[in-house]
Scaffold this motif. Sequence first.
Motif, PDB file in Angstrom:
ATOM      1  N   UNK A  48     -22.491 -26.928   7.476  1.00  0.00           N
ATOM      2  CA  UNK A  48     -20.560 -27.910   8.130  1.00  0.00           C
ATOM      3  C   UNK A  48     -19.982 -26.978   9.620  1.00  0.00           C
ATOM      4  N   UNK A  49     -20.955 -25.288   9.415  1.00  0.00           N
ATOM      5  CA  UNK A  49     -20.330 -24.980  10.102  1.00  0.00           C
ATOM      6  C   UNK A  49     -20.327 -25.038  12.102  1.00  0.00           C
ATOM      7  N   UNK A  50     -21.788 -26.367  12.086  1.00  0.00           N
ATOM      8  CA  UNK A  50     -22.321 -27.060  13.314  1.00  0.00           C
ATOM      9  C   UNK A  50     -21.107 -27.616  13.646  1.00  0.00           C
ATOM     10  N   UNK A  51     -20.674 -28.352  12.644  1.00  0.00           N
ATOM     11  CA  UNK A  51     -19.499 -29.611  13.138  1.00  0.00           C
ATOM     12  C   UNK A  51     -18.975 -29.279  14.937  1.00  0.00           C
ATOM     13  N   UNK A  52     -17.640 -28.273  13.873  1.00  0.00           N
ATOM     14  CA  UNK A  52     -16.554 -27.674  14.925  1.00  0.00           C
ATOM     15  C   UNK A  52     -17.847 -26.556  16.229  1.00  0.00           C
ATOM     16  N   UNK A  53     -18.559 -25.969  15.960  1.00  0.00           N
ATOM     17  CA  UNK A  53     -18.987 -25.712  17.090  1.00  0.00           C
ATOM     18  C   UNK A  53     -19.191 -27.014  18.216  1.00  0.00           C
ATOM     19  N   UNK A  54     -19.781 -27.744  17.642  1.00  0.00           N
ATOM     20  CA  UNK A  54     -20.368 -29.060  18.882  1.00  0.00           C
ATOM     21  C   UNK A  54     -18.760 -29.380  18.949  1.00  0.00           C
ATOM     22  N   UNK A  55     -17.713 -29.735  18.483  1.00  0.00           N
ATOM     23  CA  UNK A  55     -16.720 -30.335  19.214  1.00  0.00           C
ATOM     24  C   UNK A  55     -15.898 -29.366  20.062  1.00  0.00           C
ATOM     25  N   UNK A  56     -16.150 -28.031  20.003  1.00  0.00           N
ATOM     26  CA  UNK A  56     -15.393 -27.103  20.527  1.00  0.00           C
ATOM     27  C   UNK A  56     -16.335 -27.200  22.038  1.00  0.00           C
ATOM     28  N   UNK A  57     -18.003 -27.146  21.939  1.00  0.00           N
ATOM     29  CA  UNK A  57     -18.742 -27.076  23.360  1.00  0.00           C
ATOM     30  C   UNK A  57     -18.358 -28.209  23.270  1.00  0.00           C
ATOM     31  N   UNK A  58     -18.019 -30.015  23.002  1.00  0.00           N
ATOM     32  CA  UNK A  58     -17.598 -31.106  23.639  1.00  0.00           C
ATOM     33  C   UNK A  58     -16.458 -30.809  24.768  1.00  0.00           C
ATOM     34  N   UNK A  59     -15.493 -30.164  24.003  1.00  0.00           N
ATOM     35  CA  UNK A  59     -13.615 -29.275  24.447  1.00  0.00           C
ATOM     36  C   UNK A  59     -13.887 -28.769  26.217  1.00  0.00           C
ATOM     37  N   UNK A  60     -15.686 -28.514  26.236  1.00  0.00           N
ATOM     38  CA  UNK A  60     -15.071 -27.159  27.369  1.00  0.00           C
ATOM     39  C   UNK A  60     -15.238 -28.290  28.795  1.00  0.00           C
ATOM     40  N   UNK A  61     -16.095 -29.528  28.375  1.00  0.00           N
ATOM     41  CA  UNK A  61     -16.012 -30.573  29.462  1.00  0.00           C
ATOM     42  C   UNK A  61     -14.151 -31.068  29.749  1.00  0.00           C
ATOM     43  N   UNK A  62     -14.001 -30.495  29.089  1.00  0.00           N
ATOM     44  CA  UNK A  62     -12.429 -31.483  29.735  1.00  0.00           C
ATOM     45  C   UNK A  62     -11.791 -30.177  29.584  1.00  0.00           C
ATOM     46  N   UNK A  63     -12.233 -29.168  29.703  1.00  0.00           N
ATOM     47  CA  UNK A  63     -11.102 -27.483  29.961  1.00  0.00           C
ATOM     48  C   UNK A  63     -10.301 -28.097  31.259  1.00  0.00           C
ATOM     49  N   UNK A  64     -10.662 -28.541  31.955  1.00  0.00           N
ATOM     50  CA  UNK A  64     -10.054 -28.382  33.429  1.00  0.00           C
ATOM     51  C   UNK A  64      -9.605 -30.033  33.323  1.00  0.00           C
TER      52      UNK A  64
END
Length: 398
Positions: A48-64
């Motif tokens: 289950x720890x991989x779910x937040x990891x994947x979500x926050x990694x995807x959010x890095x694409x929207x950081x700008x």
Amino acid sequence: MDGTVTTKSLRPHRHDVILAVVGLLAGLVMWSLGIYSSSNRHLLPEWAALVPLAVLSAMELLRRSMPSVALAVGTVGVIANEFTVGSLTTVLIFTDLMYAAVVYGGPAMARRLPVSTGLITVAVTIGFLAWLRTPEALLIGVVTGLVSFAPALTGATLRNHREAAVAAQLRAEQTALLAEMDRSQAVAAERARMARELHDMVANHLSAIAIHSTAALSIDRADTSRDALGVIRENSVQGLAEMRRLIGLLRDAGAEQEAVAMPSLDGVEALLGRARTNGSASGLDFVLHEDRPPGERVPAPVELAAYRIVQESLTNALKHAAPGTVTVRVARADGQLTVAVESPYGERPGPRAPGSGAGLIGMRERVELLGGKFSAGRTGELWQVRATLPADEKAVEA
């Protein structure tokens, strides 16, 4: 068109893609090695720890492109990470999302986040101290500050430096633009001054040459042609001397040459003498009435302007005045120098020289530059040019 612009603005930056991929791979490696941030929690399975990891990694694409959305989703993700075995990489990605929200977000968000995260850090520290009553509670506050307040403060510092650099660049560009405008205005003013000097110095002689050469061509008499040629020669020599003087001033702006070449009101009588010679064939006579206290001088710019106004007015009289008397009046009273030239208005026999109107423009410019008053026009049967100039040195300097 709008769709294209929106697509480009939402396209992830190359560095953001690299951050997302590296963060996700680093988290997967740490998870596969069993490196967790909270291994004693068993509320959810380890995967289950991989779910937040994947979500926050995807959010890095929207950081700008969408920093507020990325931070909001990242906040939910990092909270969810605390209910799993925990991934340190997820927390590190959240700190980058907090930093990016301050750097790339709107001005309001950039102002609020450092303050709000600072207050949250203080509140968490006080709350856990009151609840646990152990020194370890301070460590929770420090971690909260490192995760939220520190990246927000770092982002705010960087943003302030960037805005200061942009403001400094804008001021430099504005300063350069103003300097260029000043330079252009100075060049234009110098060109106008040179044009006035050239017109006032040469027009008088060329007008006399034009009038007498026309008379010599129209009247087929030997004595008339001889007199006209004499006047033409005299004005040609004087005009050439004036041109040489002007060229000398342009080539060498030394103070010594300027002092020698500066005309003054003492030369008005000589101007009238030349005008009498040039205007005798047209039935013109010239009279000077001077009312100035003996020995008193006026500022050099005022004296030069007054001299040029008289010179140009006499030139205009030679071109256009009807037969009669041209009266020149120069007076000084109450701190003002007044120059007035009156010439007969009406039809005139014989040849006339064409006019361009530049003389009146030049006289008006001279007077306005010195803060005086100028008028020119018909008054009854006379054409009058009148200029009032400040004769006080302080008034000219001001």
